[in-house]
Motif scaffolding. Structure first.
Motif, PDB file in Angstrom:
ATOM      1  N   LEU A  45       1.085   3.038  10.889  1.00  0.00           N
ATOM      2  CA  LEU A  45       1.004   4.208  10.027  1.00  0.00           C
ATOM      3  C   LEU A  45       1.979   4.071   8.859  1.00  0.00           C
ATOM      4  O   LEU A  45       2.944   3.310   8.929  1.00  0.00           O
ATOM      5  CB  LEU A  45       1.329   5.473  10.822  1.00  0.00           C
ATOM      6  CG  LEU A  45       0.319   5.913  11.880  1.00  0.00           C
ATOM      7  CD1 LEU A  45       0.806   7.173  12.585  1.00  0.00           C
ATOM      8  CD2 LEU A  45      -1.055   6.152  11.268  1.00  0.00           C
ATOM      9  N   PRO A  46       1.752   4.812   7.765  1.00  0.00           N
ATOM     10  CA  PRO A  46       2.685   4.774   6.636  1.00  0.00           C
ATOM     11  C   PRO A  46       4.092   5.146   7.092  1.00  0.00           C
ATOM     12  O   PRO A  46       4.273   5.923   8.031  1.00  0.00           O
ATOM     13  CB  PRO A  46       2.111   5.833   5.685  1.00  0.00           C
ATOM     14  CG  PRO A  46       0.653   5.898   6.020  1.00  0.00           C
ATOM     15  CD  PRO A  46       0.586   5.679   7.496  1.00  0.00           C
ATOM     16  N   ALA A  47       5.086   4.613   6.448  1.00  0.00           N
ATOM     17  CA  ALA A  47       6.476   4.898   6.802  1.00  0.00           C
ATOM     18  C   ALA A  47       6.792   6.367   6.546  1.00  0.00           C
ATOM     19  O   ALA A  47       6.173   7.020   5.696  1.00  0.00           O
ATOM     20  CB  ALA A  47       7.412   4.008   5.995  1.00  0.00           C
ATOM     21  N   GLU A  48       7.766   6.882   7.270  1.00  0.00           N
ATOM     22  CA  GLU A  48       8.157   8.283   7.127  1.00  0.00           C
ATOM     23  C   GLU A  48       8.500   8.606   5.672  1.00  0.00           C
ATOM     24  O   GLU A  48       8.031   9.605   5.113  1.00  0.00           O
ATOM     25  CB  GLU A  48       9.360   8.594   8.013  1.00  0.00           C
ATOM     26  CG  GLU A  48       9.045   8.668   9.486  1.00  0.00           C
ATOM     27  CD  GLU A  48      10.274   9.047  10.304  1.00  0.00           C
ATOM     28  OE1 GLU A  48      11.295   9.429   9.690  1.00  0.00           O
ATOM     29  OE2 GLU A  48      10.217   8.973  11.544  1.00  0.00           O
ATOM     30  N   GLN A  49       9.318   7.761   5.064  1.00  0.00           N
ATOM     31  CA  GLN A  49       9.762   8.034   3.703  1.00  0.00           C
ATOM     32  C   GLN A  49       8.594   8.039   2.722  1.00  0.00           C
ATOM     33  O   GLN A  49       8.583   8.805   1.750  1.00  0.00           O
ATOM     34  CB  GLN A  49      10.810   6.992   3.271  1.00  0.00           C
ATOM     35  CG  GLN A  49      11.499   7.309   1.952  1.00  0.00           C
ATOM     36  CD  GLN A  49      12.190   8.665   1.958  1.00  0.00           C
ATOM     37  OE1 GLN A  49      12.763   9.086   2.964  1.00  0.00           O
ATOM     38  NE2 GLN A  49      12.115   9.371   0.823  1.00  0.00           N
ATOM     39  N   GLU A  50       7.603   7.202   2.982  1.00  0.00           N
ATOM     40  CA  GLU A  50       6.425   7.166   2.114  1.00  0.00           C
ATOM     41  C   GLU A  50       5.689   8.496   2.156  1.00  0.00           C
ATOM     42  O   GLU A  50       5.255   9.022   1.117  1.00  0.00           O
ATOM     43  CB  GLU A  50       5.491   6.034   2.559  1.00  0.00           C
ATOM     44  CG  GLU A  50       4.255   5.878   1.688  1.00  0.00           C
ATOM     45  CD  GLU A  50       3.369   4.739   2.142  1.00  0.00           C
ATOM     46  OE1 GLU A  50       2.165   4.773   1.834  1.00  0.00           O
ATOM     47  OE2 GLU A  50       3.891   3.815   2.805  1.00  0.00           O
ATOM     48  N   LEU A  51       5.542   9.076   3.354  1.00  0.00           N
ATOM     49  CA  LEU A  51       4.868  10.368   3.484  1.00  0.00           C
ATOM     50  C   LEU A  51       5.728  11.495   2.919  1.00  0.00           C
ATOM     51  O   LEU A  51       5.206  12.457   2.349  1.00  0.00           O
ATOM     52  CB  LEU A  51       4.536  10.643   4.954  1.00  0.00           C
ATOM     53  CG  LEU A  51       3.396   9.813   5.547  1.00  0.00           C
ATOM     54  CD1 LEU A  51       3.190  10.155   7.011  1.00  0.00           C
ATOM     55  CD2 LEU A  51       2.102  10.038   4.767  1.00  0.00           C
ATOM     56  N   VAL A  52       7.033  11.381   3.070  1.00  0.00           N
ATOM     57  CA  VAL A  52       7.939  12.379   2.492  1.00  0.00           C
ATOM     58  C   VAL A  52       7.718  12.482   0.988  1.00  0.00           C
ATOM     59  O   VAL A  52       7.609  13.585   0.420  1.00  0.00           O
ATOM     60  CB  VAL A  52       9.414  12.015   2.796  1.00  0.00           C
ATOM     61  CG1 VAL A  52      10.361  12.862   1.946  1.00  0.00           C
ATOM     62  CG2 VAL A  52       9.715  12.235   4.279  1.00  0.00           C
ATOM     63  N   GLN A  53       7.608  11.339   0.334  1.00  0.00           N
ATOM     64  CA  GLN A  53       7.454  11.318  -1.118  1.00  0.00           C
ATOM     65  C   GLN A  53       6.057  11.758  -1.545  1.00  0.00           C
ATOM     66  O   GLN A  53       5.901  12.505  -2.518  1.00  0.00           O
ATOM     67  CB  GLN A  53       7.756   9.914  -1.647  1.00  0.00           C
ATOM     68  CG  GLN A  53       9.208   9.490  -1.452  1.00  0.00           C
ATOM     69  CD  GLN A  53       9.461   8.061  -1.876  1.00  0.00           C
ATOM     70  OE1 GLN A  53       8.535   7.311  -2.202  1.00  0.00           O
ATOM     71  NE2 GLN A  53      10.736   7.655  -1.889  1.00  0.00           N
ATOM     72  N   SER A  54       5.029  11.302  -0.837  1.00  0.00           N
ATOM     73  CA  SER A  54       3.660  11.621  -1.244  1.00  0.00           C
ATOM     74  C   SER A  54       3.265  13.059  -0.924  1.00  0.00           C
ATOM     75  O   SER A  54       2.447  13.653  -1.634  1.00  0.00           O
ATOM     76  CB  SER A  54       2.671  10.656  -0.581  1.00  0.00           C
ATOM     77  OG  SER A  54       2.687  10.806   0.834  1.00  0.00           O
ATOM     78  N   LEU A  55       3.854  13.626   0.116  1.00  0.00           N
ATOM     79  CA  LEU A  55       3.483  14.984   0.526  1.00  0.00           C
ATOM     80  C   LEU A  55       4.451  16.046   0.011  1.00  0.00           C
ATOM     81  O   LEU A  55       4.148  17.236   0.039  1.00  0.00           O
ATOM     82  CB  LEU A  55       3.415  15.070   2.056  1.00  0.00           C
ATOM     83  CG  LEU A  55       2.401  14.148   2.751  1.00  0.00           C
ATOM     84  CD1 LEU A  55       2.477  14.331   4.256  1.00  0.00           C
ATOM     85  CD2 LEU A  55       0.994  14.430   2.250  1.00  0.00           C
ATOM     86  N   GLY A  56       5.636  15.616  -0.411  1.00  0.00           N
ATOM     87  CA  GLY A  56       6.605  16.571  -0.904  1.00  0.00           C
ATOM     88  C   GLY A  56       7.181  17.445   0.183  1.00  0.00           C
ATOM     89  O   GLY A  56       7.449  18.635  -0.030  1.00  0.00           O
TER      90      GLY A  56
END
Length: 262
Positions: A45-56
């Motif tokens: 799955l995408p990394a946590e930080q990647e989802l943090v940035q893309s989802l806000g």
């Protein structure tokens, strides 16, 4: 391990005005993608930080969503390696039925493989002695087995059988045949069963054997089987992976009867 999946989740798919927490919304979206097979087993799955940035959203929100996926037995988290999907949407699922309980159990013995983990003759606990209608000074055979379906752990079984019945088969038999067939061989063909079905979180020892995360949801069935004479011949507690086993039942309404509102 496969490369990171092409799975994408955008901020537009989240509703900040909803009563459903954001972590739950993220969990639900990813879960649906995994269950449907869009995100296959062993995908990263995408990394946590990647989802943090893309989802806000905050990292705590994403972390909680991933933790919920792990508790549900859908993914496994590795330090330094990320989050990997463990649920295989293409793997077969066994369905049990109240209408065909005995036949279904016999069929399960044929369709799955069994691994004998432990077998010993012991004095029964008061609860087991009562369930099997034995005296306190009687002996029972305690059998612990693992069933495997399509090379994946499927169910963890702890069974108690009265000593005189267990004498009709060997430990080698337990490693190759279903207990239903062995009880028939012993002259005590199961004809009826009483059972209780509950949902339980996976204890650490059972989780390790079934290959799921501690706390993952499991389906537990406690069953007492009787032969044609009404004698209890088996007390079994079967714990199933919820992603590999379903129980079906058919309900029929009698004419002019009332249904209880839910």
């Amino acid at each position: 391990m496969k490369e990171e999946t092409a799975f994408e989740l955008t901020a537009d798919e989240l509703d900040e005005t909803s009563s459903l927490p954001l972590y739950q919304q993220i969990y639900t979206k990813i879960r649906e993608a995994i269950i449907s097979g869009k995100v296959p087993a062993q995908s990263k799955l995408p990394a946590e930080q990647e989802l943090v940035q893309s989802l806000g959203v905050s990292r705590i929100t994403v972390k909680r969503a991933f933790n919920e996926l792990a508790i549900a037995g859908l993914v496994r988290r590795y330090r330094g390696r990320g989050t990997v999907v463990t649920y295989d949407a293409t793997a077969p699922t066994v369905k049990g039925s109240f209408e065909n309980l005995i036949d279904g159990l016999k069929r399960m013995g044929i369709e799955t493989q069994v691994q004998l983990l432990d077998c010993e003759m012991i004095s029964p606990s008061p609860a087991i002695a009562e369930a099997l209608e034995l005296s306190r000074n009687a002996s029972v055979q305690r059998i612990v087995r693992l069933r495997i379906l399509a090379d994946e752990p499927f169910s963890y079984l702890v069974t108690y059988v009265p000593e005189d019945i267990a004498e009709a088969y060997s430990e080698d038999d337990l490693a190759t045949a279903s207990l239903i067939s062995l009880l028939e061989k012993a002259g005590h063909r199961p004809c009826e069963a009483t059972q209780t079905i509950t949902a339980v979180p996976a204890e650490a020892a059972v989780a390790a054997v079934l290959g799921v995360t501690t706390g993952s949801p499991l389906l537990r069935i406690h069953r007492i089987m009787r032969d044609a004479t009404g004698r209890p011949v088996q007390d079994i507690t079967a714990t199933y992976r919820a992603d590999r086993f379903q129980y079906e039942m058919r309900l029929t309404r009698e004419k002019n009867s009332d249904w209880t509102a839910e």
